[in-house]
Design a protein around this motif. Sequence first.
Motif, PDB file in Angstrom:
ATOM      1  N   ARG A   1       7.399   0.659  -2.773  1.00 16.93           N
ATOM      2  CA  ARG A   1       7.823   1.708  -2.039  1.00 16.93           C
ATOM      3  C   ARG A   1       9.402   2.161  -2.962  1.00 16.93           C
ATOM      4  O   ARG A   1       9.868   1.460  -3.514  1.00 16.93           O
ATOM      5  CB  ARG A   1       8.295   1.427  -0.538  1.00 16.93           C
TER       6      ARG A   1
ATOM      7  N   ARG B   1      -8.335  -1.908  -0.333  1.00 13.91           N
ATOM      8  CA  ARG B   1      -7.783  -1.915   1.072  1.00 13.91           C
ATOM      9  C   ARG B   1      -8.456  -3.232   1.961  1.00 13.91           C
ATOM     10  O   ARG B   1      -7.712  -3.593   2.718  1.00 13.91           O
ATOM     11  CB  ARG B   1      -8.034  -0.699   1.846  1.00 13.91           C
TER      12      ARG B   1
ATOM     13  N   ARG C   1       1.779  -3.240  -3.058  1.00 11.86           N
ATOM     14  CA  ARG C   1       2.264  -1.388  -3.104  1.00 11.86           C
ATOM     15  C   ARG C   1       3.726  -1.478  -2.800  1.00 11.86           C
ATOM     16  O   ARG C   1       4.382  -1.807  -1.669  1.00 11.86           O
ATOM     17  CB  ARG C   1       1.595  -1.032  -1.961  1.00 11.86           C
TER      18      ARG C   1
ATOM     19  N   ALA D   1      -0.675   3.299  -6.433  1.00 11.87           N
ATOM     20  CA  ALA D   1      -0.993   2.139  -6.605  1.00 11.87           C
ATOM     21  C   ALA D   1      -1.280   1.779  -8.004  1.00 11.87           C
ATOM     22  O   ALA D   1      -1.729   2.652  -8.981  1.00 11.87           O
ATOM     23  CB  ALA D   1      -2.235   1.721  -5.813  1.00 11.87           C
TER      24      ALA D   1
ATOM     25  N   LEU E   1       5.343   5.087   0.043  1.00  9.62           N
ATOM     26  CA  LEU E   1       4.469   4.075  -0.875  1.00  9.62           C
ATOM     27  C   LEU E   1       4.385   4.881  -2.129  1.00  9.62           C
ATOM     28  O   LEU E   1       4.061   5.949  -2.443  1.00  9.62           O
ATOM     29  CB  LEU E   1       2.992   3.979  -0.349  1.00  9.62           C
TER      30      LEU E   1
END
Length: 607
Positions: free
Chosen positions: A550, A511, A548, A559, A556
């Motif tokens: 969708r 992140r 990422r 990952a 989402l």
Amino acid sequence: MSQDLPPVAPSVTAELVAALPPRLRKRLDAGVAKLAARPAVREGDTVRIAVDDETDIVLHAPGGTVTGADAIRCGCLLAPGCLHRAAAASAAPVADETPAPGPAGAPEARGEAGTRGDTGPAARTGRAEGIGTEAATAGQRAAAQAVFDAAAAVLEAGADGAGAVLQAELLRAAHTARLAGLPRAGAAAVSVVTGVRAARSADPGHRLAGLAGALADTLGTAHRLPHATGPELARLRGRARQPYRPDGSLRLYGLFCEPVLTATGYAGAVTWTADADGRLYTVSDVAPGGPARATGAADRAVRIGDTALTHRELSRAGLAVSGATVSPTGRLGAGAGVRAVRASGATWRAEPLEKLWAVPAAEQVARALDGGQDLLFLEVAVTGTVREAAGDCLLADCAGLTLRLATAHDDPALPCRDNLRLLAAAGDGRRRIVARLVPGPLPRALLLATEHPCDPGARVDLGLDRLQHADLPAGAVAPQPSAVPAGDRDAAAPLHLLRRRVHQAVSGGRRVLAFAGGGSGDGGRLRRLGLATGADLLDGLHAAAADRSRDAFGRLLPADTGRFARAWLAAAVYLDTVERALCVNAWETAAAGASSPDPARSAAAGP
């Protein structure tokens, strides 16, 4: 991680965490933090933790290690399926697992080619095709993939987010790797868990660079192993036990003794010796413990033959050994057939030890970077101190090269830091030292031992002997630490742009690199400085972090941890390779400058 608890085998922690229901797994990290704050009382092989006034957790550790889930008992009403047992295992240090002995006549489990267990389909296919090299078995490939996936999940979350559940998954993968004959991958995975626990508990001994290196080693070994063959496969498998070979009679001379203090809960001392040909041998005494054991082990007798020499005495004396057994790393065995008696030692400036300092520094560095011994035997003159983020370090002149000498241990129970401050005030006289190479763009080493400031015939072990002001020359005054020279900042700046992103991923996970514009400009600066490959790898790392997808409803998708881990691994390997190349170049440039004559001096001398 609490050092008051006995080490727990990785398989035990993985088993207890896996048995928890999902609702208790969510509370596991809080349970670990609570238990780590509770006092532990040791009674022989038993350690007792009082959870509250009515509930105790008991860890039974025969031999100092918890090896079974039944050895952790809890007195609460939900036991044995309670949270407390898993929390206690997760709060304890990770034990160094060793494979159980096989049946009589079975070959010893080793991580090298040619063992009897390598009869999987891949190995048979390689031999059938006449390649002449061995490949990993199907079980080993599956175990390596499990280690890679678990380590990638830890990297995805970062040290801040890798809680006890992710740690247990990596420990389970490590245990599976050991059972599959991959001791190197298993040990690397355990070191990652230990580093993550040290980071999360704010351990003063935690180093982010060390955790990043352990994670890169784990991912690199697991990624490369399924495709390796022959000698490379044997190297990636590693060895579960160090084989000892007979080496006849040895006449050894003590060099120095250094303390051992690891993040995995082991401590002790290692004494380095050398024979008449300059080959190095070690005598070690390492066991579970803390700083007190590291300092106390130096005054224990070495466990070789019937000699009563302590490690501290052996570092200044000699040893005559008959029937010696030696491991590939130079460690002396202590079998029943080994005999040893005390012998005379030698100073660093007398034969045969003097020849260790006759090897050029650049040659010693090249040997260390090629996988050889990482000790450096140098003659330096201290010129000052410089202040760094991790503390002050010495600046020393080594044959025209500016060398930084840092402490090997920062634990306040060891005298390393205090000795370094006193050595800075000892004057600029040339002294011989023993140091451990730290690869990097700037010449740097960890100071382990040095000649006495006032007596060249004596020596000081930086981690065990404590210098006093009376040991310094009269009127010695410590210089004020200086700022980092501008040239040093310029030399380290290009790689710092990539290194900080690699370390940020280890600390904060995916992140922290996924923010838009988080690394804008770094790639361009690397390209302008001639590091185009590093810039491409950095851009790829940011792209993998931000990727990422969708689904049709805008949610989402999970990952791709594998892609991010591979991008991070590529950047880490590139960073390590460039740093090693710059390290070699720095030492070789200094050696060339020292050997070339000064034109001005030659002109002044005349014909």
